[in-house]
Design an enzyme around this catalytic site. Structure first.
Site, mmCIF file in Angstrom:
data_model
loop_
_atom_site.group_PDB
_atom_site.id
_atom_site.type_symbol
_atom_site.label_atom_id
_atom_site.label_comp_id
_atom_site.label_asym_id
_atom_site.label_seq_id
_atom_site.Cartn_x
_atom_site.Cartn_y
_atom_site.Cartn_z
ATOM 1 N N SER A 171 0.830 -1.196 0.000
ATOM 2 C CA SER A 171 0.000 0.000 0.000
ATOM 3 C C SER A 171 0.869 1.252 0.000
ATOM 4 O O SER A 171 2.090 1.175 0.016
ATOM 5 C CB SER A 171 -0.903 -0.001 1.227
ATOM 6 O OG SER A 171 -0.099 0.046 2.395
ATOM 7 N N LYS A 172 0.199 2.381 0.008
ATOM 8 C CA LYS A 172 0.888 3.677 -0.101
ATOM 9 C C LYS A 172 2.036 3.836 0.887
ATOM 10 O O LYS A 172 3.014 4.503 0.595
ATOM 11 C CB LYS A 172 -0.109 4.823 0.119
ATOM 12 C CG LYS A 172 -1.107 5.002 -0.972
ATOM 13 C CD LYS A 172 -2.530 4.730 -0.472
ATOM 14 C CE LYS A 172 -2.828 3.261 -0.485
ATOM 15 N NZ LYS A 172 -4.016 2.766 0.096
#
Length: 486
Positions: A256-257
Site C-alpha cells: 500500500s501507499k
RNA sequence: GGUCCCAUCGUCUAGCGGUUAGGACACCGGCCUCUCACGCCGGUAACGCGGGUUCGAUUCCCGCUGGGAUCGCCA
C-alpha cells in the site's frame, strides 16, 4: 502444456475502476497480456464497475491511460470495441438477469428475501453463542417457491450450493485444487438492486467473452470454487485457471501507499520506463533460469505458466530501480532515439522547452548515471536551469580562497583554446597541470563546482564543451569571485 | 476459529535425490579515475523445526512452527 495458437486463446484483465491502476494489478495484466501475445491470442480489457458506490468514470480513464502508457494494448475493450461487448459490466445487466432467471427457473438458484439486518442479527447471535463458530447463511429461503414470495419486497438471488462433495479445478500454477462444498454457503449472485456481484458477473462475462484462461491474483483463489459452481449450474465449460502469488509490502502486509508508490501514475511521474517496470513485475513470481533483464520481446518469447512461482513475495523498490537502470543504460534495451523521446517531456517540464540538439549531446553522459528519467533530468540542471544552483557542501569545500587559485588560469586557458572541444581541452589542461606539477584534481574539483554547482558531474571537459566557451569562461570567473569574496 | 495457499541468502530467485547450494538487487572491500557514476575483481549472507522414505535429502511424504488469502447484497 500444449501450446495452441490462434483464436481460441483469449485472456483478459478486468480491473475495477474503484481507484488508480495498482502495480499489483499491472503484474496480473502483464502475465495475461504476455500469454496472449506469445500465443497470438486475444487480450481483452473489461471494466468491472458493478460497485456503484466506488466506481468512477475518472478512474476508468486513468486505468486506460496508464495501460496505454505501459504498452499493454488490448485487442478488445473500451475505446477499441470488439465482438463481445459491451466491455463495461454495468452495461451488461440484461445478460446477467437472463442467466440468473434461467438458474432460478431450473431450481439451481433461488430468491432470498432475508434482509441485511436479519442476517446481521443471525451473525451476531451466533457469535454471542460461540465466538469461534463460522456463520453460514441458514438457508431460510432455499426451499421456498414462487408461492412463498412476498409481494413487492426486495430480494437477492442465491446459488444453491451442494451440501456435500468437492469442487475441483486445475490451476496452471498451483496444480490440482480441491475444495469441500460444505465449507461454502449459498452465496449471493445478484443484489436486490439487480446489480450482479463479482462472481456472477465474472463468470458470465468470461464465458460470453470466450475467455479460455483466467489468470488473476491469489487473493481470488477462494472465489474460484464458487465460480466453478456457477459455471456448472449454468452448463458452461469451465475455463483454465492460473493464480499468481501476491505482491506484498516490506513487512508482509498488503502493498500500500505506506510502502511508497503503488500506482502506475506515480511510477510514470518518478521517471520509470514502462519496459523497466514491466521487466521487474514479470520477474516477480516468475523466472526463466538466472535471467534478470528482459526486453518486452524477450518476455513475450519466454513467458510461461510453468515458470511461475507459488510463494508470495515482497516488493523491492531497490531492485525495481536497478532493473529500470539496466533498461535505461543499455542501448539494446533503449536506443538513443527512444531515450530522447521518453526523456524529453521530463526535461521540458522541469526547464521549459530545451534545445533538442543539446539534450541529445548530454544524453550519453547522463545515461550511465541516472536510474530514472527524473534523475536524469535532475542531473542536467547545470545545463538547462536558468540559474546555477550551488550545493552548499560542494561550494564550501571547493570554492574557497585557497582552492580557487587555478580558476582564473583555467579560465584564461579555456578562453584562448582552440578548438573548444572536450578531448582537446583535456589535453591542454593536462599538459599544463603536468608542466606546473599540479594535481589534476586540484584544478578540476573547484572548476566542476564553478561550472555545475555540484561536486559530482559528468567529465569536466564534456561539461565545458556542452556549456560552450562563453558560459564556461563566465562561470569560472564567477566561481573565482565567489570563492575569494568572503 | 473454518476453508485454502505458501516456506532456499535481508529481498527477488535457480535448483526438479548425489552441487564447494548458483545468479540478481542491496551491503562491504579493491581496481579504474578530474568528481559521481559506468565497468571490472573480490567478500559477507540461505535450504524454519521434527519425523519418516532412501545407500543418500534443499529436493519426495507426514506433522509442527511460521507467514498469507478468505469467510459481505466489495472486487
Amino acid at each position: 502444456m500444449a501450446i495452441t495458437m490462434g483464436d481460441s486463446v483469449r485472456l483478459r484483465f478486468a480491473p475495477s475502476p474503484t481507484g488508480y491502476l495498482h502495480i499489483g494489478g499491472v503484474r496480473t495484466a502483464l502475465f495475461n497480456w504476455l500469454w496472449a501475445r506469445r500465443l497470438g491470442g486475444t487480450f481483452v480489457l473489461r471494466i468491472e464497475d458493478t460497485d456503484e458506490a466506488r466506481s468512477t468514470e475518472e478512474n476508468t480513464q486513468v486505468i486506460l491511460r496508464d495501460m496505454r502508457w505501459l504498452g499493454l494494448n488490448w485487442d478488445e475493450g473500451p475505446e477499441v470495441g470488439g465482438d463481445h461487448g459491451p466491455y463495461f459490466q454495468t452495461q451488461r445487466r440484461d445478460l446477467y438477469q437472463k442467466y440468473v432467471d434461467q438458474l432460478v427457473e431450473s431450481g439451481k438458484a433461488y430468491r432470498c428475501y432475508a434482509t441485511k439486518d436479519e442476517l446481521q442479527k443471525a451473525r451476531d447471535e451466533l457469535k454471542a453463542k460461540d465466538p469461534k463458530a463460522q456463520f453460514k447463511y441458514p438457508g431460510w429461503w432455499r426451499d421456498k417457491g414462487p408461492a412463498d414470495w412476498p409481494k413487492d419486497q426486495p430480494y437477492v438471488i442465491r446459488l444453491k450450493v451442494p451440501e456435500s462433495g468437492d469442487v475441483t479445478y486445475e490451476d496452471l500454477v498451483f496444480g490440482q485444487q480441491r475444495f469441500p462444498a460444505d465449507a461454502m454457503q449459498d452465496f449471493v449472485l445478484i443484489r436486490s438492486t439487480g446489480m450482479p456481484l463479482y462472481n456472477l458477473g465474472c463468470v458470465i462475462d468470461d464465458h460470453t467473452m470466450g475467455i479460455s484462461l483466467v489468470a488473476r491474483g491469489r487473493d481470488h483463489m477462494i472465489n474460484t470454487p464458487l465460480q466453478v459452481l456457477i459455471y456448472q449450474a449454468l452448463g458452461f465449460d469451465v475455463p483454465q485457471f492460473a493464480h499468481l502469488p501476491m505482491m506484498l509490502g516490506k513487512k508482509n502486509e498488503k502493498l500500500s501507499k505506506r510502502h511508497g508508490a503503488v500506482s502506475v501514475a506515480e511510477y510514470r511521474k518518478a521517471g520509470f520506463k514502462p519496459d523497466g517496470l514491466l521487466n521487474y513485475l514479470a520477474r516477480f513470481g516468475w523466472s526463466h533460469g538466472d535471467q534478470e533483464v528482459f526486453s518486452l520481446d524477450d518476455l513475450i518469447q519466454t513467458f510461461d505458466w510453468a515458470g511461475c512461482n507459488r510463494s508470495d513475495g515482497r516488493f523491492d523498490p531497490n531492485k525495481l530501480l536497478a532493473i529500470n537502470f539496466e533498461h535505461l543504460k543499455e542501448d539494446h534495451l533503449t536506443d538513443e532515439a527512444t531515450y530522447l523521446k521518453q526523456w524529453a517531456p521530463y526535461v521540458n517540464e522541469a526547464y521549459g522547452e530545451v534545445d533538442e540538439a543539446r539534450l541529445a549531446k548530454v544524453m550519453p553522459l547522463i545515461r550511465p548515471r541516472a536510474k530514472t528519467y527524473l534523475e536524469a533530468t535532475e542531473r542536467v540542471d547545470w545545463l538547462f536551469a536558468t540559474e546555477l544552483v550551488f550545493e552548499d557542501k560542494s561550494k564550501n569545500k571547493f570554492l574557497t580562497a585557497d582552492k580557487a587559485e587555478h580558476l582564473l588560469p583555467l579560465r584564461d586557458l579555456v578562453q584562448a583554446h582552440e578548438p573548444f572541444e572536450a578531448t582537446s581541452l583535456e589535453e591542454a589542461v593536462k599538459a599544463w597541470a603536468e608542466r606546473d606539477d599540479i594535481k589534476l584534481g586540484a584544478i578540476a574539483q573547484p572548476a566542476r563546482v564553478a561550472l555545475t554547482g555540484k561536486g559530482a558531474s559528468p567529465g569536466l571537459f564534456d561539461v565545458m564543451e556542452l556549456l560552450g566557451r562563453e558560459t564556461t569562461v563566465a562561470r569560472l570567473a564567477a566561481g573565482h569571485a565567489l570563492a575569494t569574496e568572503g
